[in-house]
Scaffold this motif. Structure first.
Motif, mmCIF file in Angstrom:
data_model
loop_
_atom_site.group_PDB
_atom_site.id
_atom_site.type_symbol
_atom_site.label_atom_id
_atom_site.label_comp_id
_atom_site.label_asym_id
_atom_site.label_seq_id
_atom_site.Cartn_x
_atom_site.Cartn_y
_atom_site.Cartn_z
ATOM 1 N N GLY A 69 0.811 -1.218 0.000
ATOM 2 C CA GLY A 69 0.000 0.000 0.000
ATOM 3 C C GLY A 69 0.841 1.263 0.000
ATOM 4 N N ARG A 70 0.189 2.410 -0.018
ATOM 5 C CA ARG A 70 0.857 3.714 -0.078
ATOM 6 C C ARG A 70 0.374 4.612 1.051
ATOM 7 N NH1 ARG A 70 4.736 2.318 -3.050
ATOM 8 N NH2 ARG A 70 5.320 4.486 -3.356
ATOM 9 N N ILE A 71 1.226 5.555 1.452
ATOM 10 C CA ILE A 71 0.887 6.602 2.426
ATOM 11 C C ILE A 71 1.261 7.938 1.806
ATOM 12 C CG2 ILE A 71 1.268 7.516 4.759
ATOM 13 C CD1 ILE A 71 2.589 4.611 5.272
ATOM 14 N N ARG A 72 0.330 8.866 1.766
ATOM 15 C CA ARG A 72 0.632 10.220 1.287
ATOM 16 C C ARG A 72 0.301 11.209 2.392
ATOM 17 N NH1 ARG A 72 -1.576 7.629 -3.046
ATOM 18 N NH2 ARG A 72 -0.221 7.450 -4.891
ATOM 19 N N ILE A 73 1.226 12.130 2.638
ATOM 20 C CA ILE A 73 1.008 13.214 3.610
ATOM 21 C C ILE A 73 1.174 14.524 2.855
ATOM 22 C CG2 ILE A 73 1.826 14.331 5.716
ATOM 23 C CD1 ILE A 73 2.671 11.609 6.755
ATOM 24 N N GLY A 74 0.113 15.327 2.858
ATOM 25 C CA GLY A 74 0.142 16.578 2.103
ATOM 26 C C GLY A 74 0.379 16.330 0.626
ATOM 27 N N GLY A 75 -0.111 15.189 0.114
ATOM 28 C CA GLY A 75 0.048 14.855 -1.303
ATOM 29 C C GLY A 75 1.366 14.172 -1.634
ATOM 30 N N GLU A 76 2.327 14.168 -0.697
ATOM 31 C CA GLU A 76 3.641 13.563 -0.949
ATOM 32 C C GLU A 76 3.641 12.096 -0.537
ATOM 33 O OE1 GLU A 76 8.342 13.959 0.463
ATOM 34 O OE2 GLU A 76 6.782 15.132 1.480
ATOM 35 N N ASP A 77 4.062 11.230 -1.418
ATOM 36 C CA ASP A 77 4.162 9.803 -1.102
ATOM 37 C C ASP A 77 5.357 9.603 -0.170
ATOM 38 O OD1 ASP A 77 4.473 7.039 -1.028
ATOM 39 O OD2 ASP A 77 3.854 6.786 -3.111
ATOM 40 N N VAL A 78 5.068 9.170 1.067
ATOM 41 C CA VAL A 78 6.136 9.028 2.072
ATOM 42 C C VAL A 78 6.503 7.564 2.279
ATOM 43 C CG1 VAL A 78 5.463 11.147 3.244
ATOM 44 C CG2 VAL A 78 4.524 8.971 4.037
ATOM 45 N N THR A 79 5.946 6.681 1.448
ATOM 46 C CA THR A 79 6.173 5.246 1.641
ATOM 47 C C THR A 79 7.637 4.877 1.464
ATOM 48 O OG1 THR A 79 3.995 5.012 0.607
ATOM 49 C CG2 THR A 79 5.174 2.988 1.096
ATOM 50 N N ASP A 80 8.333 5.597 0.566
ATOM 51 C CA ASP A 80 9.704 5.201 0.238
ATOM 52 C C ASP A 80 10.775 6.178 0.724
ATOM 53 O OD1 ASP A 80 8.809 2.884 -1.117
ATOM 54 O OD2 ASP A 80 8.291 4.109 -2.859
ATOM 55 N N ILE A 81 10.376 7.273 1.422
ATOM 56 C CA ILE A 81 11.410 8.209 1.887
ATOM 57 C C ILE A 81 12.044 7.697 3.180
ATOM 58 C CG2 ILE A 81 10.123 10.137 0.853
ATOM 59 C CD1 ILE A 81 9.647 11.165 3.738
ATOM 60 N N ASP A 82 13.124 8.296 3.586
ATOM 61 C CA ASP A 82 13.834 7.907 4.811
ATOM 62 C C ASP A 82 12.876 7.984 6.000
ATOM 63 O OD1 ASP A 82 15.447 7.572 6.990
ATOM 64 O OD2 ASP A 82 16.798 9.235 6.552
ATOM 65 N N PRO A 83 12.605 6.846 6.682
ATOM 66 C CA PRO A 83 11.633 6.862 7.783
ATOM 67 C C PRO A 83 12.049 7.763 8.946
ATOM 68 C CG PRO A 83 12.751 4.730 7.647
ATOM 69 C CD PRO A 83 13.124 5.493 6.420
ATOM 70 N N VAL A 84 13.343 7.917 9.183
ATOM 71 C CA VAL A 84 13.808 8.789 10.280
ATOM 72 C C VAL A 84 13.426 10.237 9.986
ATOM 73 C CG1 VAL A 84 15.795 9.627 11.563
ATOM 74 C CG2 VAL A 84 15.672 7.222 10.910
ATOM 75 N N LYS A 85 13.652 10.674 8.728
ATOM 76 C CA LYS A 85 13.269 12.036 8.340
ATOM 77 C C LYS A 85 11.762 12.222 8.435
ATOM 78 C CE LYS A 85 17.167 13.088 5.287
ATOM 79 N NZ LYS A 85 17.608 13.256 3.890
ATOM 80 N N LEU A 86 11.016 11.184 8.044
ATOM 81 C CA LEU A 86 9.557 11.246 8.112
ATOM 82 C C LEU A 86 9.097 11.461 9.559
ATOM 83 C CD1 LEU A 86 6.638 10.825 7.067
ATOM 84 C CD2 LEU A 86 7.013 8.357 7.319
ATOM 85 N N ARG A 87 9.697 10.711 10.495
ATOM 86 C CA ARG A 87 9.263 10.792 11.900
ATOM 87 C C ARG A 87 9.561 12.146 12.505
ATOM 88 N NH1 ARG A 87 12.046 5.320 12.703
ATOM 89 N NH2 ARG A 87 10.722 4.128 11.285
ATOM 90 N N ARG A 88 10.555 12.848 11.963
ATOM 91 C CA ARG A 88 10.849 14.192 12.466
ATOM 92 C C ARG A 88 9.803 15.199 11.998
ATOM 93 N NH1 ARG A 88 17.402 14.020 11.376
ATOM 94 N NH2 ARG A 88 17.894 12.516 13.022
ATOM 95 N N LYS A 89 9.033 14.822 10.966
ATOM 96 C CA LYS A 89 7.984 15.713 10.447
ATOM 97 C C LYS A 89 6.599 15.370 10.992
ATOM 98 C CE LYS A 89 10.292 16.405 5.980
ATOM 99 N NZ LYS A 89 10.189 16.150 4.530
ATOM 100 N N VAL A 90 6.525 14.268 11.741
ATOM 101 C CA VAL A 90 5.238 13.805 12.266
ATOM 102 C C VAL A 90 5.345 13.693 13.779
ATOM 103 C CG1 VAL A 90 3.558 11.922 12.272
ATOM 104 C CG2 VAL A 90 4.705 12.541 10.136
ATOM 105 N N GLY A 91 4.554 14.473 14.504
ATOM 106 C CA GLY A 91 4.567 14.397 15.966
ATOM 107 C C GLY A 91 3.968 13.087 16.440
ATOM 108 N N TYR A 92 4.462 12.576 17.578
ATOM 109 C CA TYR A 92 4.002 11.268 18.063
ATOM 110 C C TYR A 92 3.918 11.307 19.576
ATOM 111 C CZ TYR A 92 3.870 6.121 18.499
ATOM 112 O OH TYR A 92 3.511 4.830 18.789
#
Length: 414
Positions: A69-92
């Motif tokens: 499957g795919r995940i898009r945040i703000g229209g950007e496909d984040v499925t294949d980007i660096d997960p560490v960079k992704l987590r810095r853009k998403v609060g948890y």
């Protein structure tokens, strides 16, 4: 206080055929989930234990990697980007806050901004701004360690840390599940207030349907493997559950549950007579006489509700405020729900509760009469809705019967 910076608002989230399979399991943990979440919306996942709601949440920031499957945040496909960079853009934010015990409150909040290379001055200002935002005095809490905080204070710091780098998306995995019910109510109110100010996109996991009603713009009721049973507004789910599974979550008393949809700020409050602890006694007696009531609310020096004072209390205490009156044990915030207010009023001997603002300052009083009127209005709305639904059903049946009685070309059968 630090100068408030421009805040990034929420971003849309799209889940497309999201699936998670674990090796050795016959069935996927999450099976082919597709969902669109609007920017700035609060969506709550609710479902039975083990249904996959937390797994689905964690795939959004790829703490758990999707199998498909795919995940898009703000229209950007984040499925294949660096997960560490992704987590810095998403609060948890998680249950029990998850703060690092060896770091101070300020260091915990500053963690992600420091990792992404913010300048020291900007980090310092941001920490101060966020502590203020979640209702903790920066001067008092800046240098404390997690062990020196209550459970509720730890959760507030956890939310502040999740918001530190100003992410457009905030994921919350049962963040208030480990605190007592009263603290939980206050934290829920705080989150509602924060969302009014910040307009983030929040995805929130809970097993508590009442919490889902209170917090969610929309609720996703999930079956096993995160199959969506119903994804709709709280009002729609309460008044028109999709099937018996969803009805089981709604439970009995849907009209009373709708008290969770109305905020205290939306109903009329009584403007109660008030004095402060610095008001001279003769003036207090004068206020009581001129107000035409037998009771007055005593506020502390920060204008927070402190004591309910009756004329007889002052007479019996021989004019001493220290021994007079009844301490205010419970208050509700403007962002609290009518259900919160009703619970407070029912446990109060005089059937009223003081309403407070962001800093605990007094705003007004809600009493039993106001709440009962609101309950009657909700019940009447439910009754009218049920009558309209019945009327529509009868019309549909009549049309169907009429069509069945007509032959081809509109000729009525003999």
């Amino acid at each position: 206080m630090a100068e408030t910076t421009t805040t990034a608002h929420g971003a849309s989230i799209e889940l497309e055929n999201l699936t998670k399979r674990y090796p050795g399991s016959a069935q996927p943990a999450v099976d082919d989930v597709s969902m669109e979440i609007k920017a700035g919306e609060t969506v709550v996942f609710v479902g039975p234990s083990g249904c996959g709601k937390s797994t689905t949440l964690k795939m959004i920031n790829r703490l758990i990697e999707p199998t498909g499957g795919r995940i898009r945040i703000g229209g950007e496909d984040v499925t294949d980007i660096d997960p560490v960079k992704l987590r810095r853009k998403v609060g948890y934010a998680i249950q029990s806050a998850g703060l690092f015990p060896h770091m101070t409150v300020a260091q915990n909040i500053a963690l992600v901004p420091r990792m992404v290379g913010w300048p020291k001055k900007r980090i310092k200002d941001r920490v101060e701004e966020l502590l203020d935002l979640v209702g903790l005095d920066p001067g008092e809490f800046h240098g404390r360690y997690p062990r020196q905080l209550s459970g509720g204070q730890q959760q507030r710091v956890g939310v502040a840390r999740a918001l530190a780098a100003d992410p457009p998306v905030l994921l919350m995995d049962e963040p208030f599940g480990a605190v007592d019910p009263i603290t939980r109510d206050h934290l829920q109110d705080e989150l509602i207030r924060l969302q009014h100010e910040l307009h983030k996109t929040i995805v929130f996991v809970t097993h508590d349907f009442d919490e889902a009603i209170k917090l969610g713009d929309r609720i996703a009721v999930l079956r096993e493997r995160s199959h969506i049973a119903q994804f709709d507004t709280p009002e729609a789910i309460l008044t028109n559950p999709a099937d018996d599974f969803v009805s089981g979550f709604v439970g009995a008393g849907a009209a009373l549950k709708r008290l969770n949809l109305t905020r205290v700020r939306d109903v009329e409050m009584r403007d109660y007579p008030t004095v402060t602890v610095d008001t001279p006694l003769q003036q207090i007696f004068g206020h009581l006489r001129s107000s035409g009531t037998n009771e007055i609310l005593l506020l502390d020096r920060r204008r927070r509700p402190y004591k309910w004072l009756r004329r007889g209390d002052l007479m019996r205490a021989k004019g001493s405020l220290a021994r007079a009156g009844t301490l205010v044990h419970d208050t509700v915030t403007r962002d609290g729900t009518l259900r919160d207010a009703l619970e407070a009023v029912l446990t109060d001997n005089a059937g009223r509760v003081a309403v407070t603002g962001r800093r605990g300052e007094y705003i007004g009083v809600v009493d039993m009469e106001t709440l009962m009127n609101s309950v009657h209005e909700l019940l009447e709305a439910d009754r009218l809705e049920a009558m309209e639904a019945q009327h529509e059903l009868e019309e549909t049946r009549a049309e169907q019967t009429h069509r069945e009685q007509e032959g081809p070309g509109g000729v009525t059968k003999a």
